[in-house]
Write a protein that holds these residues in place. Structure first.
Motif, PDB file in Angstrom:
ATOM      1  N   THR A  16      -2.111   3.184  -1.684  1.00 19.81           N
ATOM      2  CA  THR A  16      -3.422   3.278  -1.040  1.00 19.81           C
ATOM      3  C   THR A  16      -4.160   4.557  -1.365  1.00 19.81           C
ATOM      4  O   THR A  16      -5.390   4.580  -1.414  1.00 19.81           O
ATOM      5  N   GLN A  40      -6.045   0.591   3.004  1.00 17.72           N
ATOM      6  CA  GLN A  40      -6.277  -0.319   1.883  1.00 17.72           C
ATOM      7  C   GLN A  40      -7.290  -1.399   2.266  1.00 17.72           C
ATOM      8  O   GLN A  40      -8.178  -1.754   1.487  1.00 17.72           O
ATOM      9  N   ALA A  96       0.797  -1.223   0.000  1.00 18.41           N
ATOM     10  CA  ALA A  96       0.000   0.000   0.000  1.00 18.41           C
ATOM     11  C   ALA A  96       0.834   1.280   0.000  1.00 18.41           C
ATOM     12  O   ALA A  96       0.272   2.377  -0.018  1.00 18.41           O
ATOM     13  N   ASN A 133      -7.077   5.073  -3.762  1.00 19.77           N
ATOM     14  CA  ASN A 133      -8.454   4.733  -3.387  1.00 19.77           C
ATOM     15  C   ASN A 133      -9.307   5.975  -3.175  1.00 19.77           C
ATOM     16  O   ASN A 133     -10.528   5.863  -3.033  1.00 19.77           O
TER      17      ASN A 133
END
Length: 302
Positions: free
Chosen positions: A223, A266, A195, A226
Motif C-alpha cells: 500500500t 489501499q 496491501a 501509493n
C-alpha cells in the motif's frame, strides 16, 4: 460481493476523497466548516494491536493538533477488541458503540468530516473507510496529514475542544466487505490485492500473525507504493497506471492487509482512482489464525 460487480474501471472519483491543506483551510474559515477528527496511531507501538497504539496518538494530539480537531482512538473506537480467527486484530466496531463515539466527537449526518493522521494516511484511511461503511456520505482525508499542515505554516492548538453532541447513527453497509470465504473466491475469480509489505506477502517474515504467507491467488500490492516521498498520495495518473499494472481491469476487486488498516489505505487510493473495492476486515490476522485456511508463499499468486 454483488455490489462491486460491473463497477467503473479507474474513472476518477468526483469529488475526491482527498482534501489538500489550502482547501481545508478555506473550508474551516467558511460558514459550514467540516468536523475534524485526529486519528494519529502507530502500529509499531508496543501493544498497538491490543489498544496501546492510540495512547501514542493521544500523546501526540496533546502536543498539538489542528484547531478544533477531536482525537479518535483507532483501537478502541474504530475497531472492536481483537478476535483472532473470528475477526482478526481489528474487527469492525459495533455500530452502536461506533455511533456513540462519533456523536461524542460532534459528527453529524449532514456535516462534512475531514480526518487526518501523522502520515501517510494509514490510520486516517481506516477512519474514512469505517465512516463510509457506517453510512456517512461526506468524509475526506487530509492529504499528507498534519505534517503537510505544519509544512504549510497553518495554525495548531493544544486546546481540547468540547463539541456539541452530534446526531450520526452508524448503519453498516455503505461500503462492501468480504469474509474469508468471499476473499478466497475473489482471489480465484476476480482480483484480490494484498496491501502488506512484499516480504510479508512472500512469507519471508511475519512480525505479528501466527503464519507467514498470503491468501492463495492474491496479488502483492504494497500500500505504501501509493504514496510519494512527502507522504502525500501519488498523482492521479500514477495511481491509475499502478492499478492497471496490478490487473485492475473491470473485474471485481478486493483488498486485505494484516488487520484491515492498511487495506483501507489501499481502498482509499483505489477510490481516488475511481475503483470501488470490497475490503476483507479480518484480513491476514483472521485468515492465519484459522488452521483450515490454506497459505501460499513466494512471489507468485499461488
Amino acid at each position: 460481493m454483488d455490489d462491486i460487480e460491473n463497477t467503473a474501471v479507474l474513472k476518477p472519483t468526483e469529488p475526491s476523497p482527498l482534501i489538500g491543506v489550502e482547501e481545508l483551510a478555506e473550508e474551516l474559515a467558511g460558514e459550514r466548516p467540516p468536523v475534524l477528527l485526529d486519528i494519529r496511531w502507530q502500529l509499531s507501538a508496543p501493544g498497538a494491536a491490543s489498544g496501546q497504539g492510540g495512547s501514542v496518538g493521544a500523546a501526540e494530539y496533546a502536543l498539538g493538533h489542528l484547531p478544533d480537531a477531536v482525537f479518535v482512538d483507532l483501537d478502541r473506537e474504530l475497531a472492536a477488541p481483537p478476535a483472532g480467527a473470528r475477526g482478526g486484530r481489528h474487527p469492525l466496531p459495533d455500530p452502536a458503540a461506533l455511533g456513540a463515539a462519533l456523536r461524542r466527537a460532534g459528527v453529524r449526518a449532514d456535516r462534512p468530516v475531514v480526518v487526518y493522521d501523522g502520515g501517510p494516511a494509514t490510520a486516517a484511511a481506516r477512519a474514512w473507510w469505517v465512516l463510509r461503511w457506517a453510512g456517512h456520505q461526506d468524509v475526506r482525508v487530509l492529504d499528507g496529514g498534519i505534517a503537510a499542515w505544519r509544512a504549510a505554516g497553518q495554525p495548531e492548538s493544544t486546546e481540547v475542544p468540547a463539541p456539541a453532541e452530534g446526531d450520526f447513527a452508524a448503519v453498516p453497509g455503505g461500503l462492501p466487505t468480504l469474509d474469508g470465504d468471499q476473499a478466497a473466491e475473489l482471489a480465484r475469480t476476480g482480483l484480490l490485492l494484498d496491501a502488506r509489505a512484499a516480504e510479508r506477502y512472500r512469507g519471508e517474515v511475519e512480525p505479528l500473525d501466527p503464519r507467514a504467507g498470503h491468501i492463495p491467488g492474491a496479488v502483492s500490492a504494497p500500500t505504501f507504493e501509493n504514496n510519494a516521498e512527502d507522504g502525500r498520495f501519488r498523482p492521479l495518473a500514477e495511481l491509475v497506471a499502478r492499478f492497471r499494472t496490478l490487473g485492475v481491469d473491470g473485474q471485481p476487486v478486493g483488498v486485505y492487509c494484516g488487520s484491515g488498516v492498511t487495506a483501507a489505505h489501499q481502498a482509499l487510493a483505489l477510490a481516488v482512482a475511481g475503483q470501488r473495492v470490497a475490503l476483507y476486515p479480518g484480513s491476514w490476522s483472521e485468515w492465519s489464525n484459522d488452521p483450515r485456511r490454506p497459505v501460499a508463499t513466494g512471489a507468485e499468486r499461488g
